[in-house]
Design an enzyme around this catalytic site. Structure first.
Site, PDB file in Angstrom:
ATOM      1  CD  GLU A   1     -37.171  14.899   2.349  1.00  0.00           C
ATOM      2  OE1 GLU A   1     -37.873  14.760   1.440  1.00  0.00           O
ATOM      3  OE2 GLU A   1     -35.732  14.805   2.564  1.00  0.00           O
TER       4      GLU A   1
ATOM      5  CE  LYS B   1     -36.903  13.662  -1.780  1.00  0.00           C
ATOM      6  NZ  LYS B   1     -37.673  13.185  -1.007  1.00  0.00           N
TER       7      LYS B   1
ATOM      8  CB  CYS C   1     -33.784  13.541   0.579  1.00  0.00           C
ATOM      9  SG  CYS C   1     -33.506  12.722   1.804  1.00  0.00           S
TER      10      CYS C   1
END
Length: 543
Positions: free
Chosen positions: A41, A109, A145
């Site tokens: 990330e 994300k 994540c």
């Protein structure tokens, strides 16, 4: 499909340097005949970039590197990496998939953490949608994540209403890929592996997880990337606290050859602290560490960790005995330095202390009070900072979490320094670290481990004169600081209610001191500093 995992250690803000690491990973993966190489990330800027994300010049550099270096390097190989992406004046934390010189997919994300050490809502917007990406015959579910940390069947209380995985598997994902920057704390590796195994089993889908490694300010990232088969077995586990890479092949089906249980112990805390020290120095440009050696357990452990992280030639210890320092303490400090092979200087502070006492006690009679005790610590802090200024050392302060919690430390004295190695290590864990350091030979003198802890600032002083025994104190501190329990709940665990309330009173009262402390390396679930933002001036108005 052959997938390469490149577990890298980026430097926050170093867009060009991080790009070089990524290009190196692409070249290596191509040589391994990989079809896709996966990076962590925000690997192009490092995590967490914090307010650097407001810097136009950095975002422009990201865009230039993606267009001029990463995109052309994707000829013949897929490249999946993390980077901040601007669109219509908004910023997204994105996973970008390049192939054949083109950007062929972008997944932003969805779940933006905004708790503990995380502050992503300050910078990013959430993904508008989630789409499966078809690549080399696989239907990739790309996640970043936090997007995989919200399974309602794993967590008793999910943080978010939305689970991105449900969207992706509804669309028929056949391989889940998660690029991550998941910081370490004790227990995190085991928790993470358990959660990922649950997800793989739940969806009967292989999972590729690539995590960042390295120290960035207070945070340490352990790496420990994982590949799991559809039954949740571990196919490959990346190194912890070091860069690593591998290639896995999804042809047919991934299957764990030797399903393993992820284990954690004091060794992981030790390795996390070494990496945190090493990267703090490397990324700030410092080369040499300075430690005040009292002959006590905390300074001994700090000196040993610094030596193993930086090399003996880059660490210097300074003994600064006063009238109240025991002969044995100076001997232990000297022995420690010899065992470590570091330079050791002795600068007695008696004359300086006497001069202060003459000036500050006009009656001529020292009071031997708290002010005079702390004066000795401040003299020592001044000496260390003088050497630091003159010779270019970074001073490592030696206060542990128990002391910082209770305010049992001196502003501008033993709190002086550029990094507090033990700031998130309770006193009882400091002893565990000492025993681990001595696992093969005596490095920290045995006497240091068995004598009663003392600041040695007045005659016959012991920590337990003003603190509960550390075996009692540390569990109370954990319950209050990490578990956020009330005094009543803590007392119900079997602790004396009067002791509990006094500990909590002192923790709250010492906030102004901690606000002025050096940054400390995080190794527990709740560290002082960026992850615990308490007011200084406040009143408990609910009792």
């Amino acid at each position: 499909m052959r997938i390469a995992l490149w577990q890298m250690n980026p430097t926050v803000g170093d867009v060009r340097g991080n790009a070089e690491k990524i290009l190196q990973g692409i070249s290596w993966a191509r040589a391994q005949r990989a079809d896709l190489v996966v990076f962590p990330e925000l690997s192009l800027v490092g995590y967490p970039p914090r307010d650097l994300l407001f810097r136009e010049e950095m975002l422009r550099a990201v865009e230039e590197v993606l267009e001029e270096e990463i995109r052309p390097a994707s000829q013949g190989i897929g490249v999946l990496l993390g980077a901040p992406v601007r669109e219509e004046g908004k910023l997204y934390n994105s996973a970008l998939l390049f192939f054949a010189g083109k950007l062929c997919a972008r997944q932003d994300k969805t779940l933006l953490p905004n708790y503990d050490i995380f502050d992503e809502v300050r910078y990013f917007r959430s993904a508008k949608e989630r789409k499966v990406v078809t690549f080399f015959g696989e239907r990739l579910g790309l996640t970043i994540c936090e997007d995989i940390w919200n399974d309602k069947d794993f967590w008793s209380r999910p943080r978010y209403d939305l689970d991105p995985l449900e969207d992706l598997f509804t669309q028929g994902a056949t391989l889940l890929v998660n690029i991550s920057a998941s910081p370490y704390h004790f227990g995190k590796k085991r928790l993470r592996a358990s959660m990922l195994s649950h997800i793989a089993q739940k969806y009967t889908c292989p999972l590729v997880y690539v995590n960042q490694v390295g120290g960035n300010d207070e945070l340490v990232f352990d790496g420990s990337s994982l590949v799991l088969d559809a039954a949740g077995g571990i196919v490959w586990e990346g190194k912890s606290f070091a860069e690593d890479c591998t290639v896995i092949d999804t042809e047919g089906s991934l299957q764990a050859k030797n399903p393993s249980q992820v284990c954690e112990g004091i060794e992981e805390v030790y390795q996390a602290l070494l990496l945190g020290i090493r990267d703090y120095f490397r990324k700030t440009g410092f080369k040499k560490a300075l430690v005040g050696l009292s002959g006590g357990i905390d300074s001994s452990v700090v000196a040993a960790l610094a030596t193993f992280a930086l090399g003996a030639e880059n660490v210097t210890g300074v003994g600064m005995p006063s009238f109240y320092s025991s002969k044995e303490s100076l001997e232990d400090a000297q022995a420690l330095a010899e065992h470590l092979g570091i330079e050791f200087r002795v600068i007695p502070i008696g004359e300086i202390f006497s001069a202060y006492l003459r000036v500050l006690n006009p009656s001529g009679t020292p009071l031997v009070d708290l002010a005079e005790e702390n004066l000795q610590a401040r003299i020592r802090g001044s000496i260390l900072m003088f050497i630091s200024n003159r010779e270019g050392y970074l001073v490592l302060s030696t206060g542990n979490k128990s002391e910082l919690a209770m305010g049992y430390c001196t502003l501008y004295g033993d709190m002086s320094g550029g990094l507090d190695v033990l700031a998130d290590v309770p006193k009882t864990t400091v002893y565990e670290l000492a025993r681990y350091i001595n696992r093969e030979r005596e490095i920290i003198p045995r006497r240091v481990l068995v004598k009663a802890p003392s600041a040695e600032l007045r005659p016959h002083q012991r920590d337990e004169d003003v603190l509960p025994p550390y075996g009692v104190l540390d569990p109370i501190l954990k319950a209050y600081i990490e578990d956020n329990l009330s005094p009543e709940d803590i007392a119900a665990l079997g602790f004396d209610e009067v002791v509990v309330k006094e500990v909590i009173r002192r923790v709250d009262q010492a906030e102004y001191k901690r606000r002025q402390a050096a940054p400390g390396l995080r190794v527990t679930t709740k560290a002082f500093g960026v992850g615990r933002r308490m007011p200084i001036a406040w009143k408990k108005g609910w009792e």
